[in-house]
Design an enzyme around this catalytic site. Sequence first.
Site, PDB file in Angstrom:
ATOM      1  N   ARG A  59       0.807  -1.224   0.000  1.00 31.69           N
ATOM      2  CA  ARG A  59       0.000   0.000   0.000  1.00 31.69           C
ATOM      3  C   ARG A  59       0.846   1.284   0.000  1.00 31.69           C
ATOM      4  NH1 ARG A  59      -3.713  -0.503   4.879  1.00 31.69           N
ATOM      5  NH2 ARG A  59      -2.390  -2.267   5.439  1.00 31.69           N
ATOM      6  N   GLN A 119      13.598 -13.995   5.463  1.00 30.36           N
ATOM      7  CA  GLN A 119      12.337 -14.731   5.467  1.00 30.36           C
ATOM      8  C   GLN A 119      11.777 -14.724   4.057  1.00 30.36           C
ATOM      9  OE1 GLN A 119       8.834 -12.945   7.038  1.00 30.36           O
ATOM     10  NE2 GLN A 119       7.877 -14.870   7.603  1.00 30.36           N
ATOM     11  N   GLY A 121       3.891 -15.341   7.714  1.00 27.86           N
ATOM     12  CA  GLY A 121       3.267 -14.847   8.941  1.00 27.86           C
ATOM     13  C   GLY A 121       4.293 -14.418   9.982  1.00 27.86           C
ATOM     14  N   GLY A 175       9.410  -3.449  12.264  1.00 26.94           N
ATOM     15  CA  GLY A 175      10.226  -2.459  11.548  1.00 26.94           C
ATOM     16  C   GLY A 175       9.431  -1.294  11.004  1.00 26.94           C
ATOM     17  N   ASP A 176       8.107  -1.425  10.969  1.00 23.12           N
ATOM     18  CA  ASP A 176       7.276  -0.331  10.453  1.00 23.12           C
ATOM     19  C   ASP A 176       6.510   0.396  11.559  1.00 23.12           C
ATOM     20  OD1 ASP A 176       5.521  -2.345  11.054  1.00 23.12           O
ATOM     21  OD2 ASP A 176       4.674  -2.548   9.048  1.00 23.12           O
ATOM     22  N   ASN A 204      -3.866  -6.058  20.460  1.00 21.67           N
ATOM     23  CA  ASN A 204      -2.445  -6.387  20.438  1.00 21.67           C
ATOM     24  C   ASN A 204      -1.726  -5.362  19.577  1.00 21.67           C
ATOM     25  OD1 ASN A 204       0.051  -7.716  20.316  1.00 21.67           O
ATOM     26  ND2 ASN A 204      -0.606  -9.009  18.588  1.00 21.67           N
ATOM     27  N   ASN A 221      36.490  43.751   1.981  1.00 22.16           N
ATOM     28  CA  ASN A 221      35.175  44.187   1.529  1.00 22.16           C
ATOM     29  C   ASN A 221      34.999  43.764   0.077  1.00 22.16           C
ATOM     30  OD1 ASN A 221      32.676  45.360   1.499  1.00 22.16           O
ATOM     31  ND2 ASN A 221      33.452  47.385   1.011  1.00 22.16           N
ATOM     32  N   ASN A 274      36.354  31.017 -11.054  1.00 20.43           N
ATOM     33  CA  ASN A 274      37.221  29.939 -10.572  1.00 20.43           C
ATOM     34  C   ASN A 274      37.358  28.809 -11.572  1.00 20.43           C
ATOM     35  OD1 ASN A 274      34.448  29.434 -10.144  1.00 20.43           O
ATOM     36  ND2 ASN A 274      34.921  27.869  -8.621  1.00 20.43           N
ATOM     37  N   SER A 314      32.869  47.324  -6.937  1.00 20.30           N
ATOM     38  CA  SER A 314      31.719  46.599  -7.482  1.00 20.30           C
ATOM     39  C   SER A 314      31.996  46.070  -8.881  1.00 20.30           C
ATOM     40  CB  SER A 314      30.512  47.531  -7.538  1.00 20.30           C
ATOM     41  OG  SER A 314      30.163  47.907  -6.229  1.00 20.30           O
TER      42      SER A 314
END
Length: 457
Positions: free
Chosen positions: A18, A76, A81, A104-105, A169, A377, A386, A405
């Site tokens: 899902r 597994q 199950g 794990g989730d 549970n 400055n 570069n 500038s």
Amino acid sequence: MAETPVQVVILAAGQGKRMHSNLPKVLHPVAGKPLVQHVIDTARTLAPAKLVVVYGHGGEVVRSTVAAPDVSWARQEPQLGTGHAVAQALPALAGAGQTLVLYGDVPLTLASTLKRLLQAGRDGLSVLTMELSDPTGYGRIVRDGAGNVRRIVEEKDATPVEKAIREVNTGIMAIPSARLGDWLGRLSNTNAQGEYYLTDIVALAVAEGIPVRTAHPDNQWEVLGVNSKVQLAELERVQQRNLADAMLVAGVRLADPDRIDVRGDLTHGRDVFIDVGCVFEGRVELGDAVEVGPYCVLKNVKIGAGAQIAAFCHFDDATIGPDAVVGPFARLRPGAELGPEVHIGNFVEVKKSRLAARSKANHLAYIGDAEVGERVNVGAGTIVCNYDGANKYKTIIEDDVFIGSDTQLVAPVTVGRGATLGAGTTLTRDAPPDALTISRARQTTVPGWVRPKKAQK
Ligand code: UD1
Ligand code: CA
């Protein structure tokens, strides 16, 4: 209190259909960290003798992503199950103490809750349960008239009366390791789902007269699992709020605890202020009295005490010295190192460059692969060139330089201490110290010049 040894088994073989994703479910992140990594990190705080992750088909990427010396792996395949999943971990487990089964989730269970569960199960088996107003989908806890747990029944196998039970549970259990192998070997899959249910060991324990007890989480979000992106997003908000609350408790001032995202480790000093909409990634260190303005993205950054970061800054792998003033709209890329009291203003980009104390680049500049001294400055529109299209070169700008500038510094080039570069200079050779260097063409006025006009139709 003498502790019995704890072994942890984390079930992470489920597919997560899902999620509609190519990424295995347990690798989806909450607060910048894979779900299963949260579970592993929490498990580690229990100092387990063994930590086993059960992974499934296609889960090699799970293994490689969360690999660590203290984590063992059990594959597994196929997935038959939860009982079958724990059975795959048996060869890695010892027969002593308690075996704690985690999912794990289910990422946000608190260590304090797990400790309470282990405590409850010290002389038997314990199950983490909770009461839900809508228990749909969960296994139900069946108790006898005296209130003792008899067994767990899955929703799909439950009678209407059992379905009305609201105690569920959570899936998290502490099992006596000495009995685990035998119980798992006796599970059958004659049930509605044709699966080997771990939950069936509860009835086996009861039949043997082994005490079965329950413990409960303090917060419902601790036992919420992720099966969809909707649930992932919900837990993300929960965890972000948890992290924000912890910061508030520790003295950070947040403009809005619901509008901050921490996707990594954020450490802070005293009197830190963070405005709305900021995202922190990786390892971020904020010194005392640091202020971060709204909508900043800070990744792997260290910021010295008293520094002020204005709105809309983007930093990645950068160091900022104490009392620096940066932004708004500043970009610090990997290897940017700002000394104390440096000022970096709007639309200034710094990459792999060091600016020493009190230097300033307040407007519209690119500084890359440069070594900038103190009190320099850098004028508006200054570009360090570069890169020649093939290679990158270094630029050295010594202390007390003033750069006019719209200057270009074509690397490799050195500007000597105290030098001034006139506005508009294109510097292609070194500039000597304490002198004005200027490459601008002399200004002339052309007499009788006429501005071109459009032809009249
Ligand atoms: C399980 C419990 C149920 C409980 C619920 C809580 C069983 C039989 N049922 O049901 O009582 O209320 O969790 O969420 O245990 N997994 C594997 N391999 C498998 C099957 C599952 O690793 O073969 C892992 C999944 O990745 C997941 C966890 O085990 O992390 C639980 O599996 P899931 O299928 O979600 O169990 P539920 O049917 O929801
Ligand atoms: Ca589930």
